[in-house]
Design a protein around this motif. Structure first.
Motif, PDB file in Angstrom:
ATOM      1  N   ARG A  85     -26.404 -10.045  -3.221  1.00  0.00           N
ATOM      2  CA  ARG A  85     -27.587  -9.272  -2.854  1.00  0.00           C
ATOM      3  C   ARG A  85     -27.533  -8.798  -1.401  1.00  0.00           C
ATOM      4  NH1 ARG A  85     -32.495  -9.218  -0.713  1.00  0.00           N
ATOM      5  NH2 ARG A  85     -34.220  -8.317  -1.902  1.00  0.00           N
ATOM      6  N   THR A 127     -36.802  -3.428  -1.059  1.00  0.00           N
ATOM      7  CA  THR A 127     -37.358  -3.070  -2.370  1.00  0.00           C
ATOM      8  C   THR A 127     -36.296  -2.462  -3.278  1.00  0.00           C
ATOM      9  OG1 THR A 127     -39.528  -2.678  -1.380  1.00  0.00           O
ATOM     10  CG2 THR A 127     -39.115  -1.678  -3.519  1.00  0.00           C
ATOM     11  N   ASP A 174     -33.963  -5.066  -4.766  1.00  0.00           N
ATOM     12  CA  ASP A 174     -34.572  -5.738  -5.917  1.00  0.00           C
ATOM     13  C   ASP A 174     -34.524  -4.849  -7.158  1.00  0.00           C
ATOM     14  OD1 ASP A 174     -35.173  -7.937  -4.358  1.00  0.00           O
ATOM     15  OD2 ASP A 174     -37.230  -7.295  -3.936  1.00  0.00           O
TER      16      ASP A 174
END
Length: 421
Positions: free
Chosen positions: A384, A405, A408
């Protein structure tokens, strides 16, 4: 000569087959293998491919298969035109970035990163299998994002060259405006894939007269309209940017447009359904006119020229390709993949010298090259944090809250394709 097309079930393929049939003196294909896991599409596309060859009197054999190893065995060149996740994944790439007010597009920004993460591992596996089958085979990559995918291939030591149809499309357009044959036009084309500028339009070859000022004076309105950019901007720049530069030069305007109209993915999916119905007609023996709206115009001519040159045959001596920088643009690393005119032969692509690049363009190239570095690391190593860094660095994003954001969203929409997620 054996050529293999990975993603042979694509609705693009009849464009490619038509080029192979028409230009058989340049590229004498004896066996064309179309490989694709989608058996239903492959049957329709393969049937039309055979009819195109027969209609044009091409003696070559068209083979269809879902067996990748058999398809690449003994291939002299392998063309990659796959789409991991299909149009459904593209639809996601073009929509969720808009929630942050960022461009949703399949080859740049957050959507382009998502496509790279899905695609790079798959392409590298295919390339390894090609190398085992024939270490001397050339890989021609038409799979987006071409710059990142080609860089992954080259870093892994594969004999690869990236290909895009933007330059050949502009060459044809400018030739038509000037009343010349395309072969009479040489573009000073510089940049990265989908981030390029035409800084000169020359007559006859690399040393020919530059007629770009004349083109802009006489046809600037038409060119600007095609690019959907203001005519005064082209006059101030004195160059012709790729239409992909609109995502940078008119970002907020583009976002508002994308929010209020159907996505390109939805349009293409509808076209593909219609095209596949056409391909199933046993009386169809030519590529349909609708295919021109699907995209990829002149892809076949570019692919034939490139394959012919790499395999030691004919083809144009100078071609716009994606390959290692190797000092061509001194403000970029040697192992950056750039899109420029190159001399292409059986040894590969050698970029031609490029005049000093205006900082207005060099700065953006450097920014996006750094993003491609980070994107490739995320594609190869996962995680990530690597995704976040690639998003934060991109000039179409650049704010940490957006990057958080979008990270994600990217992971959520692509979890089935990310081994590490």
């Amino acid at each position: 000569m054996k050529l293999t097309v990975v993603g042979g079930g694509s609705t693009y393929t009849p464009e490619l087959v038509d080029g192979f049939a028409r230009l058989r003196d340049t590229l004498p294909v004896e066996e064309l293998v179309l490989v694709d896991p989608a058996a239903d599409r492959l049957e329709l596309v393969g049937g039309l491919a055979r009819r195109i060859f027969a209609h044009q009197g091409h003696p070559g054999r068209v083979v269809t298969t879902s067996d990748l190893d058999a398809a690449v065995d003994g291939a002299d060149a392998v063309l990659l035109q796959l789409r991991v996740g299909g149009q459904a994944a593209r639809q996601q790439d073009e929509t969720w970035p808009l929630e942050c007010g960022c461009v949703g597009q399949e080859t740049t920004g957050a959507g382009g990163l998502a496509k790279a993460l899905r695609t790079v591992p798959v392409v590298l596996d295919i390339a390894d299998r090609v190398r085992r089958a024939n270490p001397d085979a050339w890989i021609i990559d038409f799979t987006n994002p071409v710059g990142i995918v080609t860089r992954a291939l080259l870093r892994a030591g594969h004999r690869a060259v990236g290909l895009c149809n933007v330059a050949i499309g502009l060459q044809r357009k400018f030739a038509g405006m000037l009343g010349l044959a395309p072969a009479d036009i040489h573009l000073d084309h510089v940049g990265l894939n989908h981030l390029t500028w035409e800084t000169a339009v020359r007559l006859g070859g690399p040393e020919g007269e530059d007629v770009l000022p004349r083109l802009l004076a006489e046809h600037g309105g038409t060119i600007a309209g095609d690019l959907r950019l203001p005519r005064p901007l082209l006059d101030r720049l004195g160059v012709v940017p790729s239409y992909y530069l609109r995502y940078y030069y008119a970002h907020d305007e583009v976002v508002e447009e994308l929010r209020t109209k159907p996505s390109r993915a939805a349009e293409v999916a509808a076209m593909e359904r219609e095209l596949l119905t056409m391909y199933g007609d046993p009386t169809l023996v030519e590529k349909p006119a609708l295919l021109a709206r699907r995209g990829g115009a002149y892809y076949s001519e570019a692919a034939v020229d490139l394959a012919a040159a790499l395999l030691g045959g004919g083809g144009n001596p100078y071609q716009v390709v994606n390959t290692y920088n190797k000092g061509t643009l001194p403000f970029l690393p040697d192992d950056a993949v750039i899109e420029v005119q190159a001399a292409v032969d059986s040894k590969g692509a050698a970029p031609l010298p490029v005049p000093a690049v205006d900082p207005l363009y060099a700065g953006l190239m450097a920014d996006v090259t750094a993003c491609e570095d980070l994107a490739l690391e995320a594609a190869l190593r996962g995680g990530r944090d690597r995704v976040f860094r690639a998003l934060l660095a991109h000039p179409l994003i650049g704010q940490y809250a957006y990057a958080e954001t979008l990270t994600d969203q990217l992971v959520a929409h692509n979890r089935e394709y990310l081994a590490w997620a």
